[in-house]
Scaffold this motif. Structure first.
Motif, PDB file in Angstrom:
ATOM      1  N   TYR A 196       0.838  -1.192   0.000  1.00  0.00           N
ATOM      2  CA  TYR A 196       0.000   0.000   0.000  1.00  0.00           C
ATOM      3  C   TYR A 196       0.878   1.248   0.000  1.00  0.00           C
ATOM      4  CZ  TYR A 196      -3.220  -3.481   1.982  1.00  0.00           C
ATOM      5  OH  TYR A 196      -3.964  -4.611   2.221  1.00  0.00           O
ATOM      6  N   GLU A 202      -3.196   8.744   8.834  1.00  0.00           N
ATOM      7  CA  GLU A 202      -4.610   8.452   9.064  1.00  0.00           C
ATOM      8  C   GLU A 202      -5.169   7.449   8.061  1.00  0.00           C
ATOM      9  OE1 GLU A 202      -4.520  12.977   9.578  1.00  0.00           O
ATOM     10  OE2 GLU A 202      -3.009  11.422   9.251  1.00  0.00           O
ATOM     11  N   ASP A 203      -4.586   7.404   6.879  1.00  0.00           N
ATOM     12  CA  ASP A 203      -5.107   6.524   5.818  1.00  0.00           C
ATOM     13  C   ASP A 203      -4.944   5.048   6.162  1.00  0.00           C
ATOM     14  OD1 ASP A 203      -5.787   8.750   4.377  1.00  0.00           O
ATOM     15  OD2 ASP A 203      -4.003   8.712   3.106  1.00  0.00           O
ATOM     16  N   LYS A 206      -8.174   3.321   6.865  1.00  0.00           N
ATOM     17  CA  LYS A 206      -8.974   2.878   5.719  1.00  0.00           C
ATOM     18  C   LYS A 206      -8.466   1.540   5.197  1.00  0.00           C
ATOM     19  CE  LYS A 206      -9.565   7.713   4.360  1.00  0.00           C
ATOM     20  NZ  LYS A 206      -9.241   8.738   3.313  1.00  0.00           N
ATOM     21  N   ASP A 209      -9.618  -1.390   7.478  1.00  0.00           N
ATOM     22  CA  ASP A 209     -11.071  -1.622   7.651  1.00  0.00           C
ATOM     23  C   ASP A 209     -11.517  -2.850   6.870  1.00  0.00           C
ATOM     24  OD1 ASP A 209     -11.567   0.387   9.384  1.00  0.00           O
ATOM     25  OD2 ASP A 209     -12.255   1.833   7.878  1.00  0.00           O
TER      26      ASP A 209
END
Length: 209
Positions: A196, A202-203, A206, A209
């Motif tokens: 990734y 903060e990402d 996501k 999740d």
């Protein structure tokens, strides 16, 4: 399913890498009259070598003296410069509700303790591994393999958060998925092996999740 998060420190949780570069650059100039360029420095770091390879004629004794002075400069910078990264505490607080976390860094323990004094980041962590805690540093897999061992985890259960090519190589060699978080200091490095790529810490919420 991911259960464990292994964080790099410098450039991910705190913004210290430019300070280390400046301290190294200053010592090289002072002791060996070497003006190291940024691209050369990044290549040396990626390969996992010490910055002193930029002064090939230096003796071991001279390098020891220069290294000690570099470390003094670095600690001086750490104590006076703002090294905070925005929203780190909020992100770690959210992640701590679902995941166990540890820090795997190439920093010396003494520098790490200066960096994290009264910062609160380590409160979220199950452990911290510094350069003294494993046999070979990044880009070797040893640091992250040690992290898996500390958690008694499989590689599939963990994810590494890094900002450098050296750290990515270490995670990839340990066969652990790696998310690279954007950092202006390391933006020109090769992150093609990353699972990734995220623009800010903060990402990671996501992704998981």
């Amino acid at each position: 399913m991911k259960k464990y998060i292994l964080f790099d420190n410098d450039g991910v949780l705190v913004e210290t890498e430019p300070l280390y570069f400046e301290a190294s650059k200053r010592a090289l100039k002072e002791f060996f009259n070497v003006n190291i360029q940024f691209d050369d420095y990044m290549k040396i770091m990626t390969e996992g070598n010490g910055v002193w390879v930029a002064a090939p004629s230096a003796t071991k004794e001279e390098i020891i003296i220069a290294r000690n002075k570099r470390d003094i400069y670095y600690q001086q910078y750490l104590k006076k410069e703002d090294i905070a990264i925005e929203n780190v505490h909020d992100v770690l607080n959210e992640l701590s509700k679902k995941y166990k976390m540890g820090i795997v860094t190439t920093s010396r323990r003494v520098d790490f303790e200066i960096i994290h004094e009264n910062r609160g980041i380590t409160d979220f962590m199950d452990f911290v591994l510094c350069v003294e805690d494993y046999a070979r540093s990044k880009p070797h897999p040893d640091p992250y393999l040690k992290g898996l061992e500390k958690f008694n985890a499989t590689n599939e259960e963990a994810i590494v958060i890094e900002d450098s090519q050296r750290g990515l190589i270490a995670a990839h060699s340990a066969n652990i998925d790696c998310a690279i978080v954007y950092n202006e200091f390391t933006k020109t490095q090769d992150f093609s092996k990353a699972k990734y790529k995220i623009s800010k810490l903060e990402d990671i919420l996501k992704i998981l999740d």
